[in-house]
Motif scaffolding. Structure first.
Motif, mmCIF file in Angstrom:
data_model
loop_
_atom_site.group_PDB
_atom_site.id
_atom_site.type_symbol
_atom_site.label_atom_id
_atom_site.label_comp_id
_atom_site.label_asym_id
_atom_site.label_seq_id
_atom_site.Cartn_x
_atom_site.Cartn_y
_atom_site.Cartn_z
ATOM 1 N N GLY A 1 1.299 -13.363 -1.495
ATOM 2 C CA GLY A 1 2.419 -12.835 -0.717
ATOM 3 C C GLY A 1 2.678 -11.357 -0.929
ATOM 4 N N GLY A 2 1.796 -10.696 -1.638
ATOM 5 C CA GLY A 2 1.998 -9.278 -1.936
ATOM 6 C C GLY A 2 1.169 -8.384 -1.034
ATOM 7 N N PRO A 3 0.965 -7.136 -1.456
ATOM 8 C CA PRO A 3 0.233 -6.171 -0.620
ATOM 9 C C PRO A 3 -1.186 -6.645 -0.313
ATOM 10 C CG PRO A 3 1.298 -5.050 -2.447
ATOM 11 C CD PRO A 3 1.478 -6.515 -2.681
ATOM 12 N N THR A 4 -1.638 -6.392 0.906
ATOM 13 C CA THR A 4 -2.979 -6.800 1.318
ATOM 14 C C THR A 4 -3.877 -5.577 1.473
ATOM 15 O OG1 THR A 4 -2.425 -6.604 3.638
ATOM 16 C CG2 THR A 4 -2.055 -8.749 2.606
ATOM 17 N N ALA A 5 -5.170 -5.837 1.666
ATOM 18 C CA ALA A 5 -6.132 -4.750 1.841
ATOM 19 C C ALA A 5 -5.803 -3.924 3.070
ATOM 20 C CB ALA A 5 -7.541 -5.324 1.945
ATOM 21 N N ALA A 6 -5.583 -4.618 4.181
ATOM 22 C CA ALA A 6 -5.338 -3.916 5.441
ATOM 23 C C ALA A 6 -4.146 -2.981 5.326
ATOM 24 C CB ALA A 6 -5.124 -4.932 6.553
ATOM 25 N N ALA A 7 -3.137 -3.412 4.554
ATOM 26 C CA ALA A 7 -1.926 -2.600 4.443
ATOM 27 C C ALA A 7 -2.132 -1.393 3.536
ATOM 28 C CB ALA A 7 -0.796 -3.468 3.913
ATOM 29 N N GLU A 8 -2.927 -1.524 2.476
ATOM 30 C CA GLU A 8 -2.933 -0.489 1.438
ATOM 31 C C GLU A 8 -4.119 0.443 1.469
ATOM 32 O OE1 GLU A 8 -0.180 -0.178 0.113
ATOM 33 O OE2 GLU A 8 0.509 -2.111 0.854
ATOM 34 N N PHE A 9 -5.296 0.009 2.009
ATOM 35 C CA PHE A 9 -6.477 0.873 1.939
ATOM 36 C C PHE A 9 -6.402 1.963 2.997
ATOM 37 C CE2 PHE A 9 -7.639 -1.794 -1.191
ATOM 38 C CZ PHE A 9 -8.592 -2.781 -0.991
ATOM 39 N N LYS A 10 -6.868 3.164 2.577
ATOM 40 C CA LYS A 10 -6.818 4.310 3.509
ATOM 41 C C LYS A 10 -8.241 4.685 3.892
ATOM 42 C CE LYS A 10 -2.287 5.071 2.638
ATOM 43 N NZ LYS A 10 -2.011 3.633 2.547
ATOM 44 N N LEU A 11 -8.580 4.613 5.174
ATOM 45 C CA LEU A 11 -9.951 4.822 5.634
ATOM 46 C C LEU A 11 -10.452 6.228 5.325
ATOM 47 C CD1 LEU A 11 -12.155 3.305 7.493
ATOM 48 C CD2 LEU A 11 -11.467 5.012 9.166
ATOM 49 N N PHE A 12 -9.652 7.236 5.658
ATOM 50 C CA PHE A 12 -10.155 8.608 5.513
ATOM 51 C C PHE A 12 -10.286 9.005 4.057
ATOM 52 C CE2 PHE A 12 -11.039 10.094 9.608
ATOM 53 C CZ PHE A 12 -10.242 9.362 10.466
ATOM 54 N N SER A 13 -9.403 8.484 3.235
ATOM 55 C CA SER A 13 -9.527 8.733 1.807
ATOM 56 C C SER A 13 -10.857 8.192 1.295
ATOM 57 C CB SER A 13 -8.356 8.051 1.092
ATOM 58 O OG SER A 13 -8.228 8.508 -0.192
ATOM 59 N N ALA A 14 -11.166 6.959 1.690
ATOM 60 C CA ALA A 14 -12.419 6.349 1.260
ATOM 61 C C ALA A 14 -13.606 7.139 1.803
ATOM 62 C CB ALA A 14 -12.485 4.894 1.731
ATOM 63 N N LEU A 15 -13.488 7.616 3.047
ATOM 64 C CA LEU A 15 -14.580 8.382 3.650
ATOM 65 C C LEU A 15 -14.838 9.673 2.877
ATOM 66 C CD1 LEU A 15 -16.622 8.859 5.936
ATOM 67 C CD2 LEU A 15 -14.788 9.906 7.266
ATOM 68 N N PHE A 16 -13.764 10.411 2.567
ATOM 69 C CA PHE A 16 -13.962 11.673 1.848
ATOM 70 C C PHE A 16 -14.537 11.436 0.460
ATOM 71 C CE2 PHE A 16 -12.721 13.937 5.248
ATOM 72 C CZ PHE A 16 -11.382 13.960 5.588
ATOM 73 N N GLU A 17 -14.046 10.393 -0.215
ATOM 74 C CA GLU A 17 -14.605 10.092 -1.538
ATOM 75 C C GLU A 17 -16.093 9.780 -1.417
ATOM 76 O OE1 GLU A 17 -10.322 8.360 -2.986
ATOM 77 O OE2 GLU A 17 -12.007 6.958 -2.848
ATOM 78 N N THR A 18 -16.452 9.035 -0.374
ATOM 79 C CA THR A 18 -17.854 8.689 -0.161
ATOM 80 C C THR A 18 -18.696 9.929 0.052
ATOM 81 O OG1 THR A 18 -17.151 6.641 0.903
ATOM 82 C CG2 THR A 18 -19.430 7.310 1.232
#
Lengths: 101, 211, 569
Positions: free
Chosen positions: B58-75
């Motif tokens: 019932g807590g935070p989910t992946a869709a709610a918390e992950f940031k696409l562009f952040s992950a892209l820049f880190e990649t």
């Protein structure tokens, strides 16, 4: 720059370029999601697997023709063990979850 | 390069330093074996993560918390750092005795800077997640995330410290056989971490953001 | 017993024998080897410390949550267990790494894989298992530590925890672990049965293939440790079939050893006695394993003492007898004198009788429903059987004491039983071609090998122990404090983690990495043994070879044996 150095440098540049494209494609597939969830996931995993192979080939210089036999044997064996452990874990745990719900 | 010259995974010194090339076979193979055991470790954390995708309690989910562009820049940063390390390896291999160490040190320095940037971004991401209540003790899913991704981060931190030590050794001991072999091993480590990150951005971030 | 008796004993045997058998002077990474040792020693010290400081875990060797979570075990016990096992497992992983590289990269010139002694094949497969099987344990204990220290929810009862994943992860390690234990013992049996049957090993290729098959298959059966956990019967069935399949290569090995003895000149020395007892008793235990491999039967005896009987039936005749056979076989090589044969036989008799009397009643009790890990005896009908078992345990105590007496007597009588020439048993592999004990550099000249059982064949050609054309300087590693520092610092850090002494934990970790980094700056870490010294040592040995009377096999266990076996005709 000697010929050999040019060849080896080109390998890294090529690998970097292809990896960039594969990364971009994967992120694009999710950002502009055109397909349903499962096919999109399949595309992402396929692109990821391809990029892993690109890294092995161009950054780690591992290939069927190029590498020492023991290194290849180790990679293939590790891949087998990882596949067994991961698939076994997922099959067993997802089966357990299904039977509990 | 004839097949006989390839003695180990990664860039081979070959004829540029025959003694180091011969000694490298055992040392680099040993390190490669270690990386295989590390790969199994990560693989099981991936499997655990996969089995806990639904354990959000019932807590935070992946869709709610992950940031696409952040992950892209880190990649992109980590991928670039793999490339710059490759350039460093080539600078090391083809540097003749007596030539300046500056190009090699420069490439290693850029790699280090990129690695630290990656870590800084990742830390910033984690802090952001904590602030919205997505911390590891909230749910099984978040526990799995905060075991897998920070473990990779810890490895990058270790690799960065190793990079620093190698730069100090180059400056103080010069590029002798032992230093070159250690840089070859570090190269394997750094590329391995980028390969694990490919799996992380695919299995964790992109999977989480697919609708 | 598994982590701090069996694993170190096995690692010790591998360490001593493998380099000698492949014609190498040392392992690939001697300092890493020291680190492995001191990590294990530190872990054992931590565990023993828990006897007096705090209380060790009551969660068994497998440490299952949720019992070992904070909610049900708030004390330090599980933390002691977690860190002792973690340090030990890192030590074992590094040992596996060392032996894979040693066997792949340091075999003597001409020693192809199919020319290595069988013990080296089993050592290689054991090392491969160590590399791939220890990580699941590291993950299981690390995730449990995260739950206990940082409030994560991997295996808790609430908020999404799944304790069934712990069982999965632990047994992904646990099953290959039992093959890590048994494969070196199988290797010992191959060496011992061949030597004391005076015959080359029958079916070398099938033995090598069977060993490799066991190594791979051992990763496909782990679910049989939790058939009753709730997964579907199809999954149980698949793993049950895999479990039965893994009995086949073991059966192949038993037949190969029997055929090795057939038409050989069998000598009933203590190592051979252990091998014979193993062949009979282990197979019986294997049968109980096949019973357990069938999920419906396993459901009946799960968590009963039937299982205790089964795995002790594998571990004692399998692993322990193998280690004891190896101990008797190679002790003269390591220390230069033979062990007392009479006390060896007394110990052997007590081990075999003790095993049967202790554990056979447990099969009956298990089938009658007696559960394991209970503090009470719930059914008075169990008592007579348990009393018999107690008598067996006393016999086992006698066996252990006999080993102690044997060592004491052997040391006292060592002057009569010296075997300096180095080949007391008419051995077949390279370790018997050097003195007992060998010099620090082992081989004055690295041998070149053209066949299997190279040393034995050279004896038949009367070509063994030749004086080398010339002696060279030999480089050996210097002693180093790095191994001790890392092991003890890691143990100190672990102690700090157990008792939440955070400064101690931090200092320990920093010291470990500081030692690693400082060592990487060191150059000139080897010492040179000058050619003149090598020559002196070798000439002294060759003089002893010339002066010793060759003995025939029937008198090899008497004080006539100076270590020079009569050349085979």
């Amino acid at each position: 720059m000697s010929a050999e150095r040019r060849v080896e440098t080109r390998e890294y540049v090529l690998g970097f370029g292809v990896a960039l494209l594969l990364t971009g494609a994967a992120f694009a597939a999710v950002y502009w999601q055109k397909f349903a969830a499962l096919p999109t996931l399949g595309i992402v995993f396929a692109l990821g697997l391809t990029q892993v192979i690109v890294h092995f080939r161009f950054f780690l210089h591992v290939g069927f023709k190029k590498s020492a036999r023991e290194d290849l044997q180790l990679i293939l064996f590790s891949a087998l063990i990882v596949a067994l452990m991961v698939s076994g874990t997922l099959v067993v745990l997802l089966n357990l979850r299904g039977r509990m719900l | 390069m004839s097949k006989g010259e390839v003695r180990h995974v990664g860039l081979n010194l070959g004829a540029t330093d025959a003694i180091a090339h011969r000694k490298a076979e055992r040392a680099v193979f040993g390190f490669w074996v270690f990386l295989m055991s590390d790969a199994v470790l990560f693989a099981l954390l991936f499997a655990t993560y996969g089995s806990m995708l639904g354990a959000t309690a019932g807590g935070p989910t992946a869709a709610a918390e992950f940031k696409l562009f952040s992950a892209l820049f880190e990649t992109l940063i980590l991928l670039a750092s793999s490339f710059t390390f490759g350039m460093a390896s080539i600078a090391m291999k083809y540097r003749k005795a007596g030539e300046s160490l500056a190009p090699l040190l420069a490439w290693l320095g850029v790699t280090l800077a990129l690695g630290m940037t990656f870590l800084g971004m990742e830390l910033h991401d984690f802090v952001g997640m904590f602030q919205v209540g997505a911390y590891p003790s909230r749910s099984g899913f978040l526990s799995a995330f905060f075991a897998l991704v920070p473990l990779h981060g810890l490895h990058v931190l270790g690799g960065s410290i190793w990079l620093l030590v190698m730069m100090v050794q180059l400056a103080s001991l010069g590029a002798d056989a032992q230093v070159k072999i250690n840089i070859l091993k570090l190269g394997l480590f750094w590329h391995f971490l980028d390969i694990v990150w490919i799996a992380i951005f695919s299995v964790v971030y992109l999977q989480g953001l697919i609708r | 017993m598994v982590f701090f008796m069996a694993m170190p004993f096995i690692a010790g045997l591998l360490n001593y024998v493998v380099p000698l058998q492949i014609g190498a002077r040392d392992v690939a990474f001697p300092l890493l080897n020291a680190v492995s040792f001191w990590l294990t020693a530190g872990a054992a010290a931590l565990m023993m410390g828990s006897l007096v400081i705090g209380r060790f875990s009551t969660g068994g060797w497998s440490g299952y949550p949720p019992y070992t979570e904070l909610a049900f075990s708030p004390g330090v016990g599980p933390d002691y267990w977690i860190w002792a096992v973690t340090l030990g497992s890192i030590g074992s992983t590094l040992t596996g790494l060392n032996f894979i590289v040693t066997i792949f990269k340091m075999r003597a010139p001409g020693m192809h894989m199919m020319r290595m002694p069988l013990f080296c094949w089993t050592a290689l497969c054991t090392a491969i298992l160590m590399i791939f099987a220890m990580p699941p344990l590291t993950v299981a204990t690390a995730l449990l530590a995260l739950d206990r220290y940082l409030g994560y929810h991997f295996f808790t009862n609430d908020l999404g925890g799944n304790m069934m994943n712990y069982a999965n992860l632990f047994w992904l390690f646990g099953h290959p672990e039992v093959y890590i234990l048994i494969l070196p013992a199988f290797g010992v049996y191959s060496e011992v049965v061949s030597t004391f049957s005076s015959k080359a090993l029958y079916g070398y290729t099938s033995l090598a293939v069977a060993t490799s098959a066991i190594a791979v298959l051992s990763f496909t059966v782990w679910v049989h440790h939790f058939f009753t956990m709730g997964q579907s019967s199809n999954i149980n069935g698949a793993f049950g079939i895999a479990t039965m399949a893994i009995g086949i290569p073991t059966g192949v090995k038993i037949y190969d050893w029997i055929w090795t003895m057939f038409r050989g000149e069998v000598r009933f020395t203590v190592p051979m006695l252990y091998s014979l007892a193993f062949m009979v008793t282990f197979v019986f235990g294997g049968f109980s394993g096949i019973i357990l491999a069938m999920p419906p039967l396993d459901f009946q005896v799960h968590n009963t003492v039937f299982l205790i009987a089964h795995f002790h039936n594998m571990l004692i005749p399998g692993v322990l007898y193998g280690l004891l056979a190896g101990y008797h076989y190679w002790f003269p090589k390591a220390f230069g004198f033979r062990l007392n044969e009479r006390w060896g036989r007394i110990a052997f008799g007590c081990w075999v009788a003790g095993f049967y009397v202790t554990f056979m009643p447990l099969y009956v009790l298990g089938l009658s429903g007696m559960v394991r890990r209970a503090q009470e005896v719930f059914d008075p009908a169990f008592r007579p059987w348990l009393f018999v078992s107690l008598c067996g345990a006393l016999l086992l105590l006698c066996a252990l004491c006999s080993l102690g007496v044997q060592l004491w007597v052997s040391v006292r009588e060592r002057a009569q039983n010296r075997v300096f020439v180095g080949d007391p048993w008419d051995g077949r592999s390279l370790e018997w071609s050097v003195s007992a004990p060998p010099p620090a550099y082992v081989f004055a000249v690295i041998p070149e090998v053209y066949e299997r059982d190279a040393f034995y064949e050279s004896k038949r050609r009367h070509d063994a122990r030749r004086r080398p054309a010339r002696y060279e300087d030999i480089e050996l590693p210097c002693n180093s404090a790095v191994g001790v520092t890392i092991g003890l610092s890691a143990a100190a850090a672990a102690f700090g983690l157990v008792w939440h002494i955070w400064w101690l934990a931090s200092v320990g970790v920093v010291l470990v990495w500081a030692a690693v980094i400082a060592r990487s700056f060191a150059r000139n870490v080897n010492r040179l043994v000058p050619a003149a010294e090598v020559a002196r040592t070798e000439e002294r040995w060759l003089a002893a070879v010339a002066a010793s009377p060759p003995i025939a096999r029937p008198v090899e266990t008497t004080s006539l044996n100076r270590g020079l076996a009569e050349s085979a005709s």
